[in-house]
Design an enzyme around this catalytic site. Structure first.
Site, PDB file in Angstrom:
ATOM      1  N   CYS A  44      43.225  36.069  40.122  1.00  0.00           N
ATOM      2  CA  CYS A  44      43.135  37.372  39.475  1.00  0.00           C
ATOM      3  C   CYS A  44      44.495  38.047  39.605  1.00  0.00           C
ATOM      4  CB  CYS A  44      42.047  38.222  40.127  1.00  0.00           C
ATOM      5  SG  CYS A  44      41.963  39.882  39.486  1.00  0.00           S
ATOM      6  N   ALA A  45      45.341  37.856  38.627  1.00  0.00           N
ATOM      7  CA  ALA A  45      46.680  38.464  38.648  1.00  0.00           C
ATOM      8  C   ALA A  45      46.968  38.996  37.257  1.00  0.00           C
ATOM      9  CB  ALA A  45      47.732  37.436  39.050  1.00  0.00           C
TER      10      ALA A  45
END
Lengths: 161, 420
Positions: A94-95
């Site tokens: 999750c970036a």
């Protein structure tokens, strides 16, 4: 678009393989075609991940570089995803730069460096909230997940419009 | 084996990038220069450069593709739109000039590096010639700069009054100059230079005597014939003919200067989109998403080509070849199942179909809540005639109940209940 896609990737590959070597701790493992590349990421120096090595898998399609590559940690053939609050055990990350904050001016190497520094700056080794639920229902391609970026790790916090 | 294919690709593709040039230590600024003339999106030298409202410059096609993906500048994230694209002919001139000079400068730079390397590797005394050359080159550079920035006209450096000692430097300058767009009728080829004192045209071989005599010596006049020639070049002669030629060529090429307007595909039927494609002699096969993608691509390619200077524009045949490559690339990636479009379209419609059973179960499970809703509904309907505000309230209430958003494990799941 397709021509931009292969030409740009070949430039990036040429750059990785020639004199300007990738930064320390990042090593190209596999780039046999323009669809899947695998890098080895190691966090050097004082960090929670000292001595650990991770595989980072890139998947490209002809919308690259206008849309982000699909990036995830390798979780098979003896490799595991790092235990990190933004990394699910299936390797999904999750970036924001892999989603909303992607820009075509970024590159494969820029993503590698970002992920490396994301690991290096980690304070607590823990799994993301709701990891099990996500892993059970997650699509194969992390780009199909609509992540919500809920903290201040966005690379462009101030000048987003 | 697979590695070979990529290496073949790398070798065959004729990939140029700033790293072709020696590093900062050997050739300061050359890598940066080559990089500065490249689009930050495709990393190629600018093709039909355009600037966005924020001032950042990209290839026209890259900018259009970026805007259709996300309407922001990829460098500074300021909003961008196709309507605000402005062509950047100055950058294009620089790129065209650099394209002409690049191979030559590259050869000079690499030659220079090998020479320096051999020099470092061996004692200097045994190679007097290169050492000497190295010594003289700064001199000649200074001389050239003087001749350019001094009181006399820059043109003097061309007509051989100040003879530069270093041959390569002189050639380098002349290449730079020939790339300049401002070649006036009095270009150095006519052998005349402007006198720095009286500003009249003087034959280059006589300029020193002319200056020594205090500008008394009659300046060599441009002959009438020549003058006539210049004027005819400007008016009656070449220019209009050239324009006519161009016009004719354009007509032959079925080419006009007007961009193709963007189309709102949602209001069009498949057949109308096929007609649009047929209008431009494009393929009309494939399903609706492909038809739309193809037309969008053609509009982008066509309009981006118009952002070139008229001399740099591609023929329609070339644009069509580009479309064929696009179709091939598209086919290749969709066959391997990685095309984003394919993935996304499956995601919505087919996913819904495939998981219909599961959805049904979920809907059933959610139904026990329902009884409260229908019992609410008749009430506001009954109030319709009496009070308008209350029905609005009830509507709002209902819409809130229908759309439930839950946030879990970093994902937002928006569940719209369409049955209510």
């Amino acid at each position: 678009m397709s021509t931009v896609y292969t030409r740009r990737l070949s430039k990036e590959l040429a750059e990785i393989q020639t004199e300007t070597k990738p930064p320390i701790g990042i090593r190209l493992l596999k780039a046999d075609d323009f669809e899947t590349w695998i890098f080895e990421i190691e966090v050097l120096g004082d960090s929670l991940y000292r001595g650990e090595r991770f595989g980072l898998k890139f998947r490209f399609d002809n919308s690259y570089p206008f849309s982000a590559p699909a990036v995830q940690f390798v979780v098979d053939s003896g490799m595991k995803a790092p235990v990190h609050p933004h990394v699910y055990t299936n390797g999904h990350i999750c970036a924001s730069i892999l989603g909303d904050d992607w820009s075509p001016t970024l590159s494969v190497m820029a993503v590698c460096i970002t992920i490396q520094s994301m690991l290096a700056s980690c304070k607590r080794k823990e799994l993301p909230e709701g990891n099990d639920t996500y892993v059970r229902t997650a699509p194969d391609n992390p780009k199909k997940t609509h992540f919500v970026y809920d903290d201040d790790t966005s690379p462009f916090p101030s000048n987003r419009v | 084996m697979g590695k070979n294919t990529v290496h073949d690709l790398l070798n065959n593709a004729d990939i140029q990038d700033p790293l072709d040039f020696p590093g900062r230590a050997d050739a300061p600024g050359l890598r940066d220069l080559d990089g500065a003339l490249r689009c930050k999106i495709c990393q190629e030298l600018f093709e039909a450069p355009v600037v966005l409202a924020c001032g950042h410059c990209f290839c026209s096609l890259c900018a259009r593709n970026q805007i259709s993906e996300k309407a922001v500048c990829p460098v500074c994230w300021k909003p961008a739109s196709e309507g605000h694209l402005r062509v950047n002919p100055t950058m294009e001139e620089a790129v065209v000039a650099w394209k002409g000079a690049r191979a030559y400068v590259l050869r000079l730079a690499t030659d220079d590096r090998t020479r320096q390397n051999t020099l470092r590797g061996t004692p200097e005394s045994s190679h007097p010639r290169p050492t000497k050359k190295r010594k003289t080159s700064p001199d000649s550079e200074i001389e050239l700069i003087e001749s350019v920035s001094g009181p006399s006209s820059p043109r003097r450096s061309h007509v051989g009054i100040t003879k530069p000692k270093s041959k390569s430097k002189a050639r380098f300058t002349s290449i730079e100059r020939s790339g300049e767009p401002f070649s006036s009728p009095n270009s150095p080829d006519d052998g005349c230079v402007e006198c720095p004192a009286c500003a009249r045209q003087v034959n280059a071989s006589l300029i020193n005597e002319h200056l020594d005599s205090g500008c008394k010596m009659p300046p060599t006049k441009i002959t009438d014939a020549k003058e006539k020639d210049e004027w005819s070049k400007l008016f009656a002669g070449k220019a209009p003919k050239k324009g006519k030629d161009r016009l004719k060529a354009d007509v032959n090429d079925d080419d006009t200067d007007s961009p193709i307007p963007k189309v709102s595909y949602t209001v069009l039927k498949d057949k109308q989109i096929r007609d649009l494609l047929a209008e431009h002699d494009l393929l009309t096969t494939g399903d609706r998403p492909l038809l739309i993608a193809r037309h969008q691509r053609w509009v982008s390619v066509y309009n981006a080509n118009l952002d070139h200077m008229s001399t740099q524009r591609k023929r329609q045949a070339e644009l069509r070849a580009e479309m064929r490559r696009w179709e091939e690339g598209r086919r290749a990636t969709s066959n391997s199942g990685t095309a984003r479009e394919v993935a996304l379209s499956i995601n919505v419609s087919e996913y819904r179909r495939e998981n219909k059973a599961e959805f049904a179960v979920l809907v059933e499970r959610a139904k026990p809540k329902k009884p409260s809703l229908p019992s609410n509904l008749p009430q506001p309907q009954g109030q319709v005639k009496k009070d308008h505000t209350s029905i609005n309230e009830a509507d709002d209430e209902q819409s809130v109940a229908d759309i439930t958003a839950t946030q879990e494990n970093g994902m937002v799941v928006i569940d719209v209940d369409s049955e209510a």
